[in-house]
Design an enzyme around this catalytic site. Sequence first.
Site, PDB file in Angstrom:
ATOM      1  N   ARG A   1     -24.770 -20.096 -55.174  1.00 52.93           N
ATOM      2  CA  ARG A   1     -23.653 -21.038 -55.008  1.00 52.93           C
ATOM      3  C   ARG A   1     -24.169 -22.442 -54.707  1.00 52.93           C
ATOM      4  O   ARG A   1     -23.631 -23.432 -55.203  1.00 52.93           O
ATOM      5  CB  ARG A   1     -22.707 -20.566 -53.891  1.00 52.93           C
TER       6      ARG A   1
ATOM      7  N   THR B   1     -19.671 -10.981 -44.655  1.00 50.68           N
ATOM      8  CA  THR B   1     -20.925 -11.578 -44.181  1.00 50.68           C
ATOM      9  C   THR B   1     -21.338 -10.890 -42.873  1.00 50.68           C
ATOM     10  O   THR B   1     -22.405 -11.163 -42.354  1.00 50.68           O
ATOM     11  CB  THR B   1     -20.728 -13.078 -43.886  1.00 50.68           C
TER      12      THR B   1
ATOM     13  N   ASP C   1     -11.992  -9.646 -49.808  1.00 52.36           N
ATOM     14  CA  ASP C   1     -13.041 -10.542 -49.319  1.00 52.36           C
ATOM     15  C   ASP C   1     -12.894 -10.670 -47.797  1.00 52.36           C
ATOM     16  O   ASP C   1     -11.796 -10.463 -47.263  1.00 52.36           O
ATOM     17  CB  ASP C   1     -12.863 -11.912 -49.998  1.00 52.36           C
TER      18      ASP C   1
ATOM     19  N   LYS D   1     -21.284 -11.918 -53.974  1.00 50.31           N
ATOM     20  CA  LYS D   1     -20.519 -10.697 -53.702  1.00 50.31           C
ATOM     21  C   LYS D   1     -19.252 -10.663 -54.573  1.00 50.31           C
ATOM     22  O   LYS D   1     -18.950  -9.654 -55.198  1.00 50.31           O
ATOM     23  CB  LYS D   1     -20.154 -10.611 -52.211  1.00 50.31           C
ATOM     24  N   THR D   2     -18.541 -11.785 -54.612  1.00 51.42           N
ATOM     25  CA  THR D   2     -17.316 -11.846 -55.417  1.00 51.42           C
ATOM     26  C   THR D   2     -17.657 -11.713 -56.907  1.00 51.42           C
ATOM     27  O   THR D   2     -16.961 -11.019 -57.652  1.00 51.42           O
ATOM     28  CB  THR D   2     -16.593 -13.185 -55.173  1.00 51.42           C
TER      29      THR D   2
END
Length: 348
Positions: free
Chosen positions: A227, A168, A119, A74-75
């Site tokens: 990740r 999330t 975020d 997402k980032t």
Amino acid sequence: MIERPQDQAEEEVVVPSVEKDEQRFEDTLRPRRFDDYIGQEEIKTNLLLAIQAAQKRLESLDHVLLYGPPGLGKTTLAGVIGNEMSSNVKITSGPAVERAGDLASMLTNLQDGDILFIDEVHRLPRTVEEILYPAMEDYVIDIMLGKGPTAQSLRLDLPRFTIIAATTRFGALSSPFRDRFGHIHRLDYYNEPEIEKIINRSARLMGLTIDKSAAAELAHRARLTPRIANRLLKRVRDYAQVHADGIVTKDLVHKALDLLQVDSLGLDPNDRRVLMAIIENFSGGPAGVDAIAAATSEERQTIEDVYEPYLIQLGLLERTTRGRKVTPKAYLHLGVEPPADNASLKLV
Ligand code: ADE
């Protein structure tokens, strides 16, 4: 009750939260353009179209909400949008913005076309969230001057900015807030070939030589999450540096991941602990999330946001109206004999 493992060798290598040092490592591997961003094809196509349209109209991009399990990019995607728009991206997070005044000063310091990335947006205090409504819709904020009966409201115009928010927990956002985003995208787990491509790209950037079969094996155990793929790759590189001549083979991936207790499906000791807790304490379920959290000494949110989505994705856990239930596949994977009266097993 199953205790948390005491042994530090059982490090939490597959929990996709980001520590500071790792953040730097992740930043060096982040793609900067859509061309380098692997996977999430539909989202990329939609966002690229929106970006090109906004650029043709010389307008800012509509606000974007990205949601989905942690570690899926997402980032990274927010950074890619910023680069493609040639915009400045300012970064903050829900828990970092405590008071309405904090957000007001961020917003008034933006320039036309800037992007504000928030975020963990579900953790914004409600009073702060409410300031965002007129800001997102009409590019204004109302600031209260003074207190009590003499207090006055001052309306300030804001530049044409774009909020990109990540969470999330889509369900934790209020519906008036969700409604203010023009683009809402759910990031889903990647497939194994995509994860393999990400591993090969990262290995190239790290100057690491990795066999095709080694990359495939690593991809198979990376929880379909970039990740985690990058984190495991880093651990495998350490192992290769010490035990081999730096070249990563499939055999080496096996050895490095066995040492980390990441199993053939990518589960780590914590995932297995969640499944075992349901099996041992609740005869395989159904069990409520709070009961599972109590039995594993984990927070309910961690179970819901981190462990459960991947276990469900793999078909090891089922969500029913009466709670979470371990599947026959999970018994098979864990090598545990299922209970004789398990109705779902009688069917097979
Ligand atoms: N690194 C992390 N996520 C990635 C992605 N989706 N594509 C390429 N590299 C990545």
